[in-house]
Design a protein around this motif. Structure first.
Motif, PDB file in Angstrom:
ATOM      1  N   VAL A  29       1.009  -1.813  -0.051  1.00 16.69           N
ATOM      2  CA  VAL A  29      -0.176   0.311   0.071  1.00 16.69           C
ATOM      3  C   VAL A  29       0.549   1.000  -0.087  1.00 16.69           C
ATOM      4  O   VAL A  29       0.431   2.600  -0.222  1.00 16.69           O
ATOM      5  CB  VAL A  29      -1.252   0.138   1.439  1.00 16.69           C
ATOM      6  N   ASN A  30       1.798   1.296   0.807  1.00 15.09           N
ATOM      7  CA  ASN A  30       3.014   1.949   0.596  1.00 15.09           C
ATOM      8  C   ASN A  30       3.322   2.257  -0.608  1.00 15.09           C
ATOM      9  O   ASN A  30       3.566   4.382  -0.855  1.00 15.09           O
ATOM     10  CB  ASN A  30       4.005   2.288   1.500  1.00 15.09           C
ATOM     11  N   TYR A  44      -5.881   2.635   0.872  1.00 18.61           N
ATOM     12  CA  TYR A  44      -6.437   2.334   1.633  1.00 18.61           C
ATOM     13  C   TYR A  44      -8.131   1.741   0.587  1.00 18.61           C
ATOM     14  O   TYR A  44      -8.423   0.556   0.871  1.00 18.61           O
ATOM     15  CB  TYR A  44      -6.479   1.932   2.950  1.00 18.61           C
ATOM     16  N   ALA A  45      -8.561   2.776  -0.046  1.00 21.48           N
ATOM     17  CA  ALA A  45      -9.529   3.629  -0.034  1.00 21.48           C
ATOM     18  C   ALA A  45      -9.746   2.647  -1.594  1.00 21.48           C
ATOM     19  O   ALA A  45     -10.936   1.887  -1.768  1.00 21.48           O
ATOM     20  CB  ALA A  45     -10.042   4.854   0.288  1.00 21.48           C
ATOM     21  N   LEU A  46      -8.620   2.782  -2.006  1.00 20.85           N
ATOM     22  CA  LEU A  46      -8.280   2.412  -3.731  1.00 20.85           C
ATOM     23  C   LEU A  46      -8.793   0.888  -3.735  1.00 20.85           C
ATOM     24  O   LEU A  46      -9.095  -0.339  -4.520  1.00 20.85           O
ATOM     25  CB  LEU A  46      -7.440   2.726  -4.294  1.00 20.85           C
ATOM     26  N   VAL A  47      -7.823   0.258  -2.857  1.00 20.41           N
ATOM     27  CA  VAL A  47      -7.885  -1.787  -2.883  1.00 20.41           C
ATOM     28  C   VAL A  47      -9.355  -1.889  -1.786  1.00 20.41           C
ATOM     29  O   VAL A  47      -9.743  -2.197  -2.682  1.00 20.41           O
ATOM     30  CB  VAL A  47      -6.970  -1.346  -1.478  1.00 20.41           C
ATOM     31  N   ARG A  49     -12.355  -0.785  -2.815  1.00 17.83           N
ATOM     32  CA  ARG A  49     -12.353  -0.094  -3.978  1.00 17.83           C
ATOM     33  C   ARG A  49     -13.285  -1.624  -4.828  1.00 17.83           C
ATOM     34  O   ARG A  49     -12.913  -1.796  -5.910  1.00 17.83           O
ATOM     35  CB  ARG A  49     -12.924   0.173  -4.208  1.00 17.83           C
ATOM     36  N   ASN A  50     -11.893  -2.719  -4.704  1.00 12.70           N
ATOM     37  CA  ASN A  50     -11.166  -3.742  -6.041  1.00 12.70           C
ATOM     38  C   ASN A  50     -10.929  -3.744  -7.237  1.00 12.70           C
ATOM     39  O   ASN A  50     -11.303  -3.498  -8.021  1.00 12.70           O
ATOM     40  CB  ASN A  50     -12.890  -4.838  -5.792  1.00 12.70           C
ATOM     41  N   LEU A  51     -10.391  -1.645  -7.375  1.00 12.70           N
ATOM     42  CA  LEU A  51     -10.275  -1.869  -8.881  1.00 12.70           C
ATOM     43  C   LEU A  51      -8.970  -2.272  -8.651  1.00 12.70           C
ATOM     44  O   LEU A  51      -8.803  -2.175 -10.254  1.00 12.70           O
ATOM     45  CB  LEU A  51      -9.942  -0.192  -8.912  1.00 12.70           C
ATOM     46  N   PHE A  52      -7.831  -3.385  -8.334  1.00 12.42           N
ATOM     47  CA  PHE A  52      -7.369  -4.771  -9.054  1.00 12.42           C
ATOM     48  C   PHE A  52      -7.264  -5.162  -7.898  1.00 12.42           C
ATOM     49  O   PHE A  52      -7.476  -5.116  -6.770  1.00 12.42           O
ATOM     50  CB  PHE A  52      -5.735  -3.645  -8.936  1.00 12.42           C
ATOM     51  N   ARG A  53      -6.365  -6.426  -8.100  1.00 13.29           N
ATOM     52  CA  ARG A  53      -6.247  -7.729  -7.530  1.00 13.29           C
ATOM     53  C   ARG A  53      -5.507  -7.431  -6.374  1.00 13.29           C
ATOM     54  O   ARG A  53      -4.634  -6.439  -6.628  1.00 13.29           O
ATOM     55  CB  ARG A  53      -6.325  -8.667  -7.869  1.00 13.29           C
ATOM     56  N   SER A  54      -5.882  -7.335  -4.768  1.00 11.33           N
ATOM     57  CA  SER A  54      -4.501  -7.274  -3.775  1.00 11.33           C
ATOM     58  C   SER A  54      -5.417  -9.264  -2.959  1.00 11.33           C
ATOM     59  O   SER A  54      -6.728  -9.500  -3.083  1.00 11.33           O
ATOM     60  CB  SER A  54      -5.481  -5.700  -3.130  1.00 11.33           C
ATOM     61  N   ILE A  55      -4.244  -9.248  -1.894  1.00 12.95           N
ATOM     62  CA  ILE A  55      -4.882  -9.744  -1.500  1.00 12.95           C
ATOM     63  C   ILE A  55      -4.102  -9.306   0.697  1.00 12.95           C
ATOM     64  O   ILE A  55      -3.147  -8.565   0.203  1.00 12.95           O
ATOM     65  CB  ILE A  55      -3.617 -11.605  -1.510  1.00 12.95           C
ATOM     66  N   ARG A  56      -4.433 -10.691   1.121  1.00 13.18           N
ATOM     67  CA  ARG A  56      -4.551  -9.491   2.806  1.00 13.18           C
ATOM     68  C   ARG A  56      -3.639 -11.090   3.474  1.00 13.18           C
ATOM     69  O   ARG A  56      -3.838 -12.016   3.059  1.00 13.18           O
ATOM     70  CB  ARG A  56      -5.437  -9.318   3.159  1.00 13.18           C
ATOM     71  N   ILE A  57      -2.055 -10.493   3.254  1.00 13.38           N
ATOM     72  CA  ILE A  57      -1.229 -11.514   4.326  1.00 13.38           C
ATOM     73  C   ILE A  57      -1.241 -11.326   5.483  1.00 13.38           C
ATOM     74  O   ILE A  57      -0.038 -10.658   6.148  1.00 13.38           O
ATOM     75  CB  ILE A  57       0.277 -11.690   2.887  1.00 13.38           C
ATOM     76  N   GLY A  58      -1.378 -11.754   6.437  1.00  8.49           N
ATOM     77  CA  GLY A  58      -1.567 -11.086   7.763  1.00  8.49           C
ATOM     78  C   GLY A  58      -2.742 -10.395   8.114  1.00  8.49           C
ATOM     79  O   GLY A  58      -3.663 -10.367   7.792  1.00  8.49           O
ATOM     80  N   GLY A  59      -1.712  -9.089   8.769  1.00  9.64           N
ATOM     81  CA  GLY A  59      -1.491  -7.884   8.841  1.00  9.64           C
ATOM     82  C   GLY A  59      -1.718  -7.058   7.441  1.00  9.64           C
ATOM     83  O   GLY A  59      -1.670  -5.905   7.705  1.00  9.64           O
ATOM     84  N   GLN A  60      -1.011  -7.561   6.202  1.00  8.69           N
ATOM     85  CA  GLN A  60      -0.507  -6.788   5.799  1.00  8.69           C
ATOM     86  C   GLN A  60      -1.418  -7.249   4.249  1.00  8.69           C
ATOM     87  O   GLN A  60      -1.658  -8.347   3.677  1.00  8.69           O
ATOM     88  CB  GLN A  60       0.845  -7.247   5.158  1.00  8.69           C
ATOM     89  N   ILE A  61      -1.566  -6.510   3.309  1.00 13.53           N
ATOM     90  CA  ILE A  61      -2.138  -6.271   2.148  1.00 13.53           C
ATOM     91  C   ILE A  61      -1.017  -5.932   0.827  1.00 13.53           C
ATOM     92  O   ILE A  61       0.151  -5.349   1.106  1.00 13.53           O
ATOM     93  CB  ILE A  61      -2.746  -5.127   2.195  1.00 13.53           C
TER      94      ILE A  61
END
Length: 77
Positions: A29-30, A44-47, A49-61
């Protein structure tokens, strides 16, 4: 403009990290925040909104570099 920033970040990252990390397939995200020049809450708002693929691994995106770059190439924000 954004493409230049992405290319610059990729070059800087490649120069600083071992070869096995240079083929990185995700952004944090940084990194998204830096590429776009936006605030952390906006990134974080863009993430969210699912505008692109992301995954959460533990506490990190982690954001798919390919899907983010494609989204950005299509006009992004």
């Amino acid at each position: 403009m954004f493409e230049e920033k992405i290319a610059e970040m990729n070059r800087e990252t490649a120069a600083m990290q071992p070869e096995y990390i240079q083929d990185k397939r995700t952004y944090t995200v940084n990194e998204i925040q830096d590429i776009l020049g936006i605030s952390r809450p906006t990134a974080y708002a863009l993430v969210k909104r699912n505008l692109f693929r992301s995954i959460r691994i533990g506490g990190q995106i982690r954001i798919s570099k390919k899907s983010f770059d494609e989204w950005l190439d299509e006009g992004g924000l």
